[in-house]
Design a protein around this motif. Sequence first.
Motif, PDB file in Angstrom:
ATOM      1  N   ALA A 124      12.998  53.563  47.754  1.00 17.17           N
ATOM      2  CA  ALA A 124      12.785  52.126  47.614  1.00 17.17           C
ATOM      3  C   ALA A 124      12.365  51.783  46.190  1.00 17.17           C
ATOM      4  N   ALA A 142      15.355  52.479  43.568  1.00 21.07           N
ATOM      5  CA  ALA A 142      16.442  51.513  43.710  1.00 21.07           C
ATOM      6  C   ALA A 142      16.001  50.144  43.192  1.00 21.07           C
ATOM      7  N   GLU A 143      14.791  49.777  43.519  1.00 21.92           N
ATOM      8  CA  GLU A 143      14.269  48.488  43.073  1.00 21.92           C
ATOM      9  C   GLU A 143      14.217  48.410  41.548  1.00 21.92           C
ATOM     10  N   GLY A 201      20.454  51.988  47.952  1.00 18.47           N
ATOM     11  CA  GLY A 201      19.117  52.326  48.421  1.00 18.47           C
ATOM     12  C   GLY A 201      18.993  52.135  49.915  1.00 18.47           C
ATOM     13  N   LEU A 214       5.326  49.090  49.396  1.00 14.13           N
ATOM     14  CA  LEU A 214       6.762  48.908  49.146  1.00 14.13           C
ATOM     15  C   LEU A 214       6.972  47.869  48.045  1.00 14.13           C
ATOM     16  N   PRO A 215       7.966  48.094  47.184  1.00 21.50           N
ATOM     17  CA  PRO A 215       8.116  47.204  46.045  1.00 21.50           C
ATOM     18  C   PRO A 215       8.688  45.827  46.372  1.00 21.50           C
ATOM     19  N   SER A 216       9.598  45.751  47.312  1.00 23.73           N
ATOM     20  CA  SER A 216      10.258  44.449  47.431  1.00 23.73           C
ATOM     21  C   SER A 216      10.541  44.086  48.880  1.00 23.73           C
ATOM     22  N   MET A 276      14.134  45.559  50.826  1.00 22.36           N
ATOM     23  CA  MET A 276      14.254  46.835  51.523  1.00 22.36           C
ATOM     24  C   MET A 276      13.485  46.818  52.837  1.00 22.36           C
ATOM     25  N   VAL A 330      13.315  49.843  55.761  1.00 22.02           N
ATOM     26  CA  VAL A 330      12.168  50.752  55.779  1.00 22.02           C
ATOM     27  C   VAL A 330      11.434  50.636  57.105  1.00 22.02           C
TER      28      VAL A 330
END
Lengths: 129, 250
Positions: free
Chosen positions: A78, A81-82, A104, B25-27, B30, B34
Amino acid sequence: MEIIQVVGLGLISTIIILIIKEQKPMFAFLIAASTSILIFLFLIGKIGSVIDELEKMAESAGVQMIYLKTILKIIGIAYIAEFGSQIVRDAGQESIASKIELAGKVLIMVLAIPIIGIIIETVMKLLPA
Amino acid sequence: MSWLNEWMREVIMVVLLATFVDLILPSRSMERYVKLVLSLLILLTLLQPIINLFTDSPESKLTEAFQAQAMNSANFTNGKETTLQQILSQAEQMKHQQQTQSLQWAGEEVARQMKQQIQESTGSMVQEVKVILALAPAKAANEQDSPSITSVDVVLQQEPQDLEEQLDQDHNASQPIAIAPIAPVKVDVNVEPVKPDSSPSDGGVADKKSAEALSRNESKAEEIEKLLKMKWNLQSEQIQIKQNEDNGKI
């Protein structure tokens, strides 16, 4: 104090990019990309310590390592890909960025396949033949 | 009830980990994917006792599945299937590994027996016996490779008598001089079986007592060497007998 460093770096590079953008858009992109890489590298150590702590915690609680590995893989995919998709998006290539995100997502889904397999197998065995 | 305890702990830990991952988690993009994988993992942990009833443990299966996946992707990137050659070479490798392992084990066993024999027949204290085995190539085509002993290292332990003498010696040496602690005199007894009359002079102090001890050690070493030669059919170049001089020192 580290957050001040990061924000300062971000602000300075933003101002430089705003100045340069009129004359040399190419260099503006390079500065943006290198700034994001710098911040990412700066954060990698911190993420590493968090993951170390997680691992220790899981080990002491006796969680199977394979679960933790799967979870860590998800985080890694994650994040990377981000990161990539945002750099590409900054350069204005929206379509490539969305492709990276798609990759991703697919890779995360691939991680799910063995788990789904085991669950389905068990359910099939539970049902009377 | 212990399985219930373990199961509960596992479920709680996995849920905690999943929540944590959700946080870092970054965003948003996703997130759904996830969450799916994480919820599947939690489901797997919840089902674990049932899965254990029907099949073998889910962890090992999961590990296997991931390994198979990794293999597949490696093949995919290489663009070729595993060939017979590869499989054969793998088998060769495994066989070799097994052989070294069994040789090592046999060496340890032989060393144990030798130690026992030396202690029983000569009565001297043996600290360690190290035996290195190697596969001798087969003489005839239809014969199998037979293991043989390449070298035997015997490390003798210093006997209490020797120790006392040495202590005495140290004491005598330090008396006439007024300086308080003198570094203990080290008598390096290194009995080489090939040339037994080479007197070691590492310590620099070769007075009568140490010479006596030396000759005693030498005779002991010869005795042990003879025993090993007789019982195990060895050459004298293969045997190394050493005296451990550090052991037991204050």
